[in-house]
Design an enzyme around this catalytic site. Structure first.
Site, PDB file in Angstrom:
ATOM      1  N   SER A 128       0.827  -1.209   0.000  1.00 21.09           N
ATOM      2  CA  SER A 128       0.000   0.000   0.000  1.00 21.09           C
ATOM      3  C   SER A 128       0.856   1.252   0.000  1.00 21.09           C
ATOM      4  CB  SER A 128      -0.876   0.007   1.266  1.00 21.09           C
ATOM      5  OG  SER A 128      -1.467   1.266   1.456  1.00 21.09           O
ATOM      6  N   TYR A 153      -2.068  -0.419  10.749  1.00 19.33           N
ATOM      7  CA  TYR A 153      -2.275  -1.006   9.413  1.00 19.33           C
ATOM      8  C   TYR A 153      -1.057  -0.708   8.538  1.00 19.33           C
ATOM      9  CZ  TYR A 153      -3.611  -1.183   4.525  1.00 19.33           C
ATOM     10  OH  TYR A 153      -3.616  -1.424   3.172  1.00 19.33           O
ATOM     11  N   LYS A 157       2.087  -3.260   6.834  1.00 26.91           N
ATOM     12  CA  LYS A 157       2.529  -3.317   5.433  1.00 26.91           C
ATOM     13  C   LYS A 157       4.033  -3.075   5.349  1.00 26.91           C
ATOM     14  CE  LYS A 157      -1.359  -4.293   3.456  1.00 26.91           C
ATOM     15  NZ  LYS A 157      -1.552  -5.633   2.835  1.00 26.91           N
TER      16      LYS A 157
HETATM   17  C1  WQD Z   1      -9.456   9.303   0.889  1.00 25.36           C
HETATM   18  C2  WQD Z   1      -9.671  10.785   1.120  1.00 25.36           C
HETATM   19  C3  WQD Z   1     -10.031  11.374   3.417  1.00 25.36           C
HETATM   20  C4  WQD Z   1     -13.887   9.365   3.898  1.00 25.36           C
HETATM   21  C5  WQD Z   1      -6.943   4.167   2.515  1.00 25.36           C
HETATM   22  C6  WQD Z   1      -5.928   3.294   3.129  1.00 25.36           C
HETATM   23  C7  WQD Z   1      -4.856   2.966   2.129  1.00 25.36           C
HETATM   24  C8  WQD Z   1      -5.463   2.382   0.887  1.00 25.36           C
HETATM   25  C9  WQD Z   1      -6.535   3.296   0.326  1.00 25.36           C
HETATM   26  C10 WQD Z   1      -5.306  -0.037   0.866  1.00 25.36           C
HETATM   27  C11 WQD Z   1      -8.953  11.295   2.359  1.00 25.36           C
HETATM   28  C12 WQD Z   1     -11.266  11.668   2.578  1.00 25.36           C
HETATM   29  C13 WQD Z   1     -12.695   9.829   3.369  1.00 25.36           C
HETATM   30  C14 WQD Z   1     -14.904  10.292   4.226  1.00 25.36           C
HETATM   31  C15 WQD Z   1     -13.503  12.085   3.485  1.00 25.36           C
HETATM   32  N1  WQD Z   1      -5.988   1.087   1.151  1.00 25.36           N
HETATM   33  N2  WQD Z   1     -12.514  11.161   3.158  1.00 25.36           N
HETATM   34  N3  WQD Z   1     -14.679  11.623   3.998  1.00 25.36           N
HETATM   35  O1  WQD Z   1      -7.215   7.039   3.796  1.00 25.36           O
HETATM   36  O2  WQD Z   1      -6.416   7.712   1.456  1.00 25.36           O
HETATM   37  O3  WQD Z   1      -6.348   5.366   2.148  1.00 25.36           O
HETATM   38  O4  WQD Z   1      -7.476   3.537   1.365  1.00 25.36           O
HETATM   39  O5  WQD Z   1      -4.306  -0.176   0.293  1.00 25.36           O
HETATM   40  O6  WQD Z   1      -3.971   2.034   2.715  1.00 25.36           O
HETATM   41  O7  WQD Z   1      -5.355   4.004   4.199  1.00 25.36           O
HETATM   42  O8  WQD Z   1      -8.551   6.429   1.732  1.00 25.36           O
HETATM   43  O9  WQD Z   1     -10.909   6.664   1.060  1.00 25.36           O
HETATM   44  O10 WQD Z   1     -10.336   6.700   3.544  1.00 25.36           O
HETATM   45  O11 WQD Z   1      -9.731   8.652   2.135  1.00 25.36           O
HETATM   46  O12 WQD Z   1     -13.314  13.295   3.279  1.00 25.36           O
HETATM   47  O13 WQD Z   1     -16.012   9.936   4.708  1.00 25.36           O
HETATM   48  O14 WQD Z   1     -11.063  11.004   1.350  1.00 25.36           O
HETATM   49  O15 WQD Z   1      -9.801  12.405   4.354  1.00 25.36           O
HETATM   50  O16 WQD Z   1      -8.502  12.599   2.090  1.00 25.36           O
HETATM   51  P1  WQD Z   1      -7.101   6.742   2.355  1.00 25.36           P
HETATM   52  P2  WQD Z   1      -9.957   7.057   2.156  1.00 25.36           P
END
Ligand code: WQD
Length: 345
Positions: A128, A153, A157
């Site tokens: 990741s 998490y 990784k």
């Molecule tokens: C994306 C953006 C949030 C939810 C995660 C894992 C990573 C990978 C991908 C596996 C951020 C914003 C989110 C919400 C929001 N997984 N957001 N409101 O955290 O980038 O990564 O998924 O490999 O390992 O950590 O993904 O979709 O949670 O967030 O504003 O209700 O959307 O702040 O900027 P993230 P995410």
């Protein structure tokens, strides 16, 4: 008649695993699924059966069950393994770190022990972009230094990559995913978040579907063009196809020339960023969703989420040139397929 190569797909009923099973079959491989159904459902196997035209081999089980793994390696004589099976919710990992270390790290060691015993020395590993933490610069290259993980998490990784690098007997393609989104174009399989979604896209589509009341945008005051965080969203079908390219490469090694991994028995570890190379902010994603689907997203800017990095997206030069893979699907396609899946599931 060449017999098909058997590929063990751990977590093969999960979001990325299920899409990869389809692409493996289309590429002439024989996927065999093991899944403990912790974060997936048997309905996914039914959908895969419909899409494939046959029921893929499925064993309900856990990678921590070494005896079961040994039996499977004897029975199927796997040519390679794609290891997806892991917990992946950042927030949950903070609440239950030991569950993450047992499943994501001890589970990997258990799988590697069974592989080594059986003489199976080829693996594609699901890593990741989280390993980069808050990168010192973007886009991130595979050589960009990793930073202390912001969650257990992310730490699992990073530990997994160390374990895999230390091996001296297996050829490994380590794929660092960015943000997988979207669904199969038939909308028969997609992301199945159980409970309240952590990730942006499932929460967004559930809000539009009326399951959630409002989407909270975590932070509108970051140092980005519109104040919201930037990520590299990649269509799950592009990601699945990248796994097939990595598997293909592992079998190139028989012609061990400079551009192929060489002899697996001497061990080999390659890392690839699997992203599109383009970063989008949260607001840009919301706007793309509304423009593509004609639907309105009910959202409000709220507080920042602990652990979020401001901006991360991939430099994809290495995967384009070495693996010969490039993402093909744009943000609009990701939004369309995510919405079609939400309406269908
Ligand atoms: C994306 C953006 C949030 C939810 C995660 C894992 C990573 C990978 C991908 C596996 C951020 C914003 C989110 C919400 C929001 N997984 N957001 N409101 O955290 O980038 O990564 O998924 O490999 O390992 O950590 O993904 O979709 O949670 O967030 O504003 O209700 O959307 O702040 O900027 P993230 P995410």
């Amino acid at each position: 008649m060449t017999s098909k190569r058997n590929i063990l797909v751990t977590g093969g009923l999960g979001f990325i695993g299920s899409h990869t099973v389809l692409c493996l079959h289309e590429a002439g491989y024989c996927p065999v699924i093991i899944d403990n159904l912790h974060n997936s459902r048997m309905e996914v196997l039914n959908a895969l059966t419909e899409l494939l035209g046959y029921r893929p081999e499925f064993i309900e089980g856990d990678v921590n069950d070494g005896q079961l793994l040994d039996t499977l390696f004897q029975q199927y004589q796997f040519d390679a393994v794609i290891h997806f099976a892991a917990h992946k919710a950042v927030g949950e990992s903070v609440e239950q770190p030991l569950m993450y270390y047992r499943n994501n790290v001890v589970g990997l060691v258990s799988l590697l022990e069974s592989m080594q015993k059986a003489g199976c020395n080829r693996m594609v590993f699901s890593s990741s972009c989280t390993v980069y933490g808050e990168p010192e610069s973007v886009p991130v290259k595979e050589s960009t230094p990793t930073r202390p993980a912001a969650s257990p998490y992310g730490a699992t990784k990073q530990m997994a990559e160390v374990i895999l690098k230390d091996n001296g007997w297996c050829s490994i393609q380590c794929l660092r995913y960015f943000n997988p989104v979207g669904a199969h174009p038939t909308a028969k399989i997609g992301e199945l978040p159980l409970g309240i979604p952590n990730n942006l896209i499932p929460f967004l589509t559930q809000t539009v579907a009326g399951i959630r009341e409002k989407l909270t945008v975590y932070g509108g005051d970051y140092s980005t063009s519109d104040g919201t965080c930037i990520r590299d969203y990649i269509h799950v079908m592009d990601l699945a196809e990248a796994h097939v390219s990595a598997i293909d490469r592992l079998f190139l090694e028989n012609k061990s020339t400079p551009e192929t991994p060489g002899d697996p028995s001497k061990g080999h570890f390659e890392v690839f960023n699997i992203g599109t190379g383009v970063g989008y902010s949260v607001l840009e994603v919301i706007n793309a969703f509304e423009a593509t689907t004609g639907e309105q997203v009910n959202y409000a800017i709220g507080d920042r989420r602990a652990g979020d990095v401001v901006a991360v997206w991939a430099d994809t030069e290495k995967v384009n040139s070495v693996l010969g893979w490039k993402a093909k699907r744009n943000l609009e396609t990701m939004m369309r397929d995510a919405w079609n899946w939400q309406k269908n599931c």
